[in-house]
Design a protein around this motif. Structure first.
Motif, PDB file in Angstrom:
ATOM      1  N   GLN A 149       4.085   1.077   0.900  1.00  0.00           N
ATOM      2  CA  GLN A 149       3.366   2.151   0.210  1.00  0.00           C
ATOM      3  C   GLN A 149       4.302   3.299  -0.140  1.00  0.00           C
ATOM      4  O   GLN A 149       4.184   3.903  -1.216  1.00  0.00           O
ATOM      5  N   THR A 150       5.217   3.592   0.764  1.00  0.00           N
ATOM      6  CA  THR A 150       6.182   4.660   0.500  1.00  0.00           C
ATOM      7  C   THR A 150       7.029   4.330  -0.714  1.00  0.00           C
ATOM      8  O   THR A 150       7.224   5.167  -1.605  1.00  0.00           O
ATOM      9  N   GLU A 151       7.521   3.106  -0.776  1.00  0.00           N
ATOM     10  CA  GLU A 151       8.378   2.718  -1.895  1.00  0.00           C
ATOM     11  C   GLU A 151       7.618   2.757  -3.218  1.00  0.00           C
ATOM     12  O   GLU A 151       8.149   3.200  -4.241  1.00  0.00           O
ATOM     13  N   GLN A 152       6.370   2.313  -3.205  1.00  0.00           N
ATOM     14  CA  GLN A 152       5.581   2.292  -4.434  1.00  0.00           C
ATOM     15  C   GLN A 152       5.291   3.694  -4.955  1.00  0.00           C
ATOM     16  O   GLN A 152       5.203   3.911  -6.162  1.00  0.00           O
ATOM     17  N   SER A 153       5.143   4.645  -4.045  1.00  0.00           N
ATOM     18  CA  SER A 153       4.772   6.004  -4.465  1.00  0.00           C
ATOM     19  C   SER A 153       5.979   6.888  -4.754  1.00  0.00           C
ATOM     20  O   SER A 153       5.833   7.952  -5.363  1.00  0.00           O
TER      21      SER A 153
END
Length: 527
Positions: free
Chosen positions: A297-301
């Motif tokens: 989720q961190t990478e996607q955001s």
């Protein structure tokens, strides 16, 4: 583990690597003396020799020559890692590291093979929360910058001029709290960054400003932007709980001589940070599957957040420039009003000093001074935005960029070749079984195959260990990064507080001038 024995500040129940005891941010003295009379002495006593061992950064997909050409790497988050190989349960086709008949060598073998601690160390939810909090407590991005940078006069090179930067700080190093001043070039910063990326590829490392922005390299604005970018880089570096303890960072901040000369003589250790270390069983036992989701989720955001915040920085930069444009218009107002008052006396009857036009012109002088005062306030506000607020907004942008770069390095260097080695191991074991069933096979051939099996098992355990150490780094970086959210709070609080302050100053100026010009005539007096 008994929670009453957990010290969040001093104990790492997940088996974090033990870093150097010294920190250039704290009171404890580094193991490096700030005085370097001779580069040779630094080379001999400060840094270990350049390692000849395999550097996973230089060839992350490499395998034993027995495996042939490198194959696509596996994902450390996937099932290829066989984490059971680290927990004492033999994975299919593998000998357990606890098995006395195993061909795997002892833990102290230089290949860095992994075995469990021999006991589980499962933490309670409270202890896990304390551990995460202890990671975050190591990072304080809101602390004041400790290093200032300014340009010093250019020096003539053989072919061209170059700019030096004077770094001033009073960081306590080896008990020395005195003010330290050192000179560095942009190329010195580049060298430091390259070293850190090689040694700490799975850490969030701040980036440098470009060597050249658009426009002339001698442009004053370009030089100021680069200087401020260098200041953000070095100050973010010394706030990082791991990078701040890197000996070369201390060298960078203390060696008083030309760093280029020192670099030519020093023997620098380029080994990755966890070279020769083994993962703790405690970290594996307490691994949270949610980490994978959090990381994804961190990478996607990240990129959308970076783009949004970059646009916010651009808007703030535009706001600052508009303040300057308005200040320029205010100055023009003041100048034109003075010229108008000096010219209009020939148009109106002004023989008497107390004529209406005389009173009007006197008040126009007050208004002209008001515009000048407003221009000064607007200029101060613009300077404050440029030197303070915009830099703070860009600091958060830098932290986002450093995490994006960490993901990129992870995807480049964080894989493994465990599936390929496993297939090679399985083939070797089948061949050994076949050889053992043939009575006429030479003993040397059997020993050769056993050697292949041993090498493959050591390679697998070494790669699994490396994967877990990478995970440990990523967990640390994820939780320390959480502290950066408060930069957003402080950035807007400080900027809006200043906006209110300058608005109040404008209000006071206008209130004062309105009192001064209350007697400006609106019509001819009939008295």
């Amino acid at each position: 583990m008994n929670s009453s024995h957990f010290d969040a500040e001093h104990e790492d129940p997940w088996g974090a690597n033990t870093w150097a005891s010294s920190s250039i941010l704290g009171e404890s003295a580094p193991t490096i003396s700030p005085k370097y009379p001779e580069a040779d002495s630094v080379k001999k006593t400060l840094l270990p020799s350049l390692s000849n061992e395999h550097d996973p950064l230089s060839d992350p997909q490499s395998l034993s020559p027995l495996l042939g050409s490198p194959q696509p790497v596996g994902n450390i988050w996937g099932e290829d890692n066989n984490p059971t190989a680290l927990t004492g349960t033999a994975a299919p086709g593998f000998a357990s590291p606890l098995d006395g008949a195993s061909l795997i060598q002892p833990l102290n073998h230089p290949t860095g093979t992994v075995a469990p601690d021999g006991h589980e160390n499962k933490m309670s939810e409270k202890e896990v929360a304390q551990y995460k909090s202890s990671l975050r407590n190591q990072f304080h991005p809101l602390t004041s910058d400790q290093i200032s940078i300014k340009e010093i006069p250019e020096k003539e090179g053989l072919l061209f001029k170059h700019i030096n930067y004077l770094l001033t700080h009073h960081i306590i190093i080896d008990g020395d709290a005195s003010v330290k001043k050192i000179t560095r070039r942009y190329s010195d910063f580049v060298w430091l960054l390259e070293i850190l990326v090689k040694k700490y590829p799975f850490r969030a490392i701040p980036d440098l400003p470009p060597k050249k922005f658009s426009g002339s390299p001698q442009d004053t604005q370009f030089l100021q932007r680069r200087r401020r970018g260098l200041s953000r880089f070095i100050n973010q570096l010394i706030k990082h709980p791991v990078l701040s303890k890197e000996p070369l960072v201390v060298v960078f901040l203390t060696v008083p001589t030309d760093l280029t000369s020192w670099r030519k003589q020093a023997n620098v250790d380029l080994s990755i940070e966890f070279q020769g270390k083994k993962i703790s069983k405690s970290f594996i036992v307490n691994w949270e599957k949610e980490n994978i989701t959090r990381w994804s989720q961190t990478e996607q955001s990240l990129r959308p957040l970076y783009e949004q915040w970059s646009k916010i920085c651009i808007l703030l930069d535009r706001y600052e420039k508009r303040r300057r444009l308005v200040a320029g218009d205010k100055t023009k107002f003041a100048s034109l009003l003075q010229a108008f008052a000096a010219t209009n006396i020939s148009l109106y009857d002004s023989e008497a000093a107390d004529t209406d036009i005389g009173v009007i012109n006197a008040n126009l002088e007050h208004i002209s001074k008001t515009f000048t005062k407003e221009a000064d306030v607007l200029t101060k506000e613009a300077d404050n935005i440029s030197l303070t607020h915009l830099e703070f907004f860009k600091t958060y942008q830098d932290y986002l960029a450093s995490l994006i770069a960490l993901f990129e390095r992870y995807h480049t260097f964080g894989g493994n070749t465990i599936p390929q080695v496993s297939r090679h191991l399985e083939a070797a074991e089948q061949k050994l079984q076949s050889l053992n069933s043939k009575p006429d096979v030479k003993g040397s051939e059997v020993e050769r195959v056993k050697s292949l099996i041993l090498n493959d098992k050591q390679e697998i355990f070494s790669q699994v260990n490396r994967d877990w150490l990478i995970k440990q780094c990523l967990v640390h970086e994820y939780y320390t990064f959480q502290e950066t959210q408060y930069i957003v709070t402080k950035a807007f609080q400080d900027w809006l507080a200043d906006r209110l302050k300058y608005n109040d100053m404008h209000s006071e100026i206008l209130t004062e001038v309105l009192k001064d010009i209350h007697n400006m005539p609106l019509y001819r007096s009939l008295g």
